[in-house]
Design a protein around this motif. Structure first.
Motif, PDB file in Angstrom:
ATOM      1  N   LYS A  47      59.726  40.805  44.445  1.00 58.92           N
ATOM      2  CA  LYS A  47      58.859  41.772  43.769  1.00 58.92           C
ATOM      3  C   LYS A  47      57.397  41.578  44.153  1.00 58.92           C
ATOM      4  CE  LYS A  47      61.887  42.459  39.757  1.00 58.92           C
ATOM      5  NZ  LYS A  47      62.075  42.206  38.305  1.00 58.92           N
ATOM      6  N   THR A  48      57.001  40.335  44.358  1.00 57.10           N
ATOM      7  CA  THR A  48      55.629  40.054  44.778  1.00 57.10           C
ATOM      8  C   THR A  48      55.381  40.576  46.183  1.00 57.10           C
ATOM      9  OG1 THR A  48      55.539  38.082  43.359  1.00 57.10           O
ATOM     10  CG2 THR A  48      53.919  38.218  45.135  1.00 57.10           C
ATOM     11  N   ILE A  49      56.366  40.418  47.061  1.00 54.73           N
ATOM     12  CA  ILE A  49      56.228  40.916  48.429  1.00 54.73           C
ATOM     13  C   ILE A  49      56.056  42.423  48.441  1.00 54.73           C
ATOM     14  CG2 ILE A  49      57.431  41.210  50.645  1.00 54.73           C
ATOM     15  CD1 ILE A  49      58.810  38.461  50.005  1.00 54.73           C
ATOM     16  N   CYS A  50      56.852  43.137  47.633  1.00 51.19           N
ATOM     17  CA  CYS A  50      56.825  44.602  47.687  1.00 51.19           C
ATOM     18  C   CYS A  50      55.831  45.225  46.710  1.00 51.19           C
ATOM     19  CB  CYS A  50      58.223  45.179  47.484  1.00 51.19           C
ATOM     20  SG  CYS A  50      58.860  45.021  45.819  1.00 51.19           S
ATOM     21  N   GLY A  51      55.072  44.389  45.988  1.00 55.67           N
ATOM     22  CA  GLY A  51      53.996  44.907  45.155  1.00 55.67           C
ATOM     23  C   GLY A  51      54.378  45.279  43.747  1.00 55.67           C
TER      24      GLY A  51
END
Length: 235
Positions: A47-51
């Protein structure tokens, strides 16, 4: 240069410190798996990678460019596809309409046509059910649809969150066979999977995450034979 890299990432949910200085790399053409217990931070990493979750500290780099503060749709358009845990297809939409949602915002018809071609290449069963509503399909077919939807924008990296969850063993084998086939044909994959044995059997490298921190990183074969990993995740 790594295709995807997280550098000392700290992510919070309110006051909860979910990722604590997490650093990982995914090289072009690899399958990299992230294993750990429930609540360890695996899904938060994706989720952090995809914002969908925001890193308060640290950097997320894709193709050498920082994407940490980009909007989710901008990150997707850059070439990162996220297939979330729990499939999350649109049950009242047909297979075709679900796939079209995967290319939402794409104006180039050629890209959309190539996305359909890729989806049906790996999941021919979906072509047979193109007008069937997603909610009437089996769990395995819905998982295939979720992954196929992720392919519609022709991503450079595919992030899969628990693709085997809730599936019968024979379907798990089928899904992982397709994951391997996609990788052999050039797709880079970041895989989060509760079935650590299955994940490590197809991956090149693996990271073990515990309470938001990487505690071990090795070649997948080494992790499979590591006594600590076997006792905690492969028993």
């Amino acid at each position: 240069m790594a295709l995807l890299e997280l550098q000392n990432v700290h992510t919070y949910y309110g006051g909860i410190h979910a990722l604590k200085g997490l650093s990982i790399k995914v090289e072009p053409g690899e399958i990299v798996t992230l294993i750990g217990s429930n609540g360890a931070g695996k899904s938060t990493t994706l989720k952090t990678i995809c914002g969908q979750a925001r890193a308060r500290e640290g950097k997320v780099l894709f193709n050498g460019k920082e994407i940490t503060q980009l909007k989710t749709h901008e990150i997707a358009a850059s070439g990162i596809a996220h297939v979330p845990e729990g499939r999350r297809i649109f049950p009242k939409l047909t297979v075709k309409e679900n796939l079209e949602m995967g290319a939402f915002g794409v104006k180039d018809k050629k890209v959309i046509d190539e996305g359909f071609e890729l989806a049906f290449h790996y999941f021919p069963r979906l072509k047979e059910r193109i007008n069937q509503k997603g909610g009437t399909m089996s769990g395995g077919e819905q998982q295939m649809l979720a992954i196929a939807r992720g392919l519609m924008m022709r991503p450079k990296i595919l992030m899969l969150d628990e693709p085997s969850m809730g599936l019968a063993p024979i379907l798990v084998e089928q899904i992982f066979h397709i994951i391997t086939e996609m990788n052999q044909e050039g797709m880079t994959i970041l895989l989060v999977e509760q079935n650590a044995n299955q994940a490590l059997s197809v991956a090149n490298r693996g990271y073990v995450i515990q309470t938001g921190e990487i505690i071990l990183q090795e070649e997948a074969k080494a992790l499979l034979s590591n006594p600590q990993v076997r006792e905690a995740y492969l028993a």
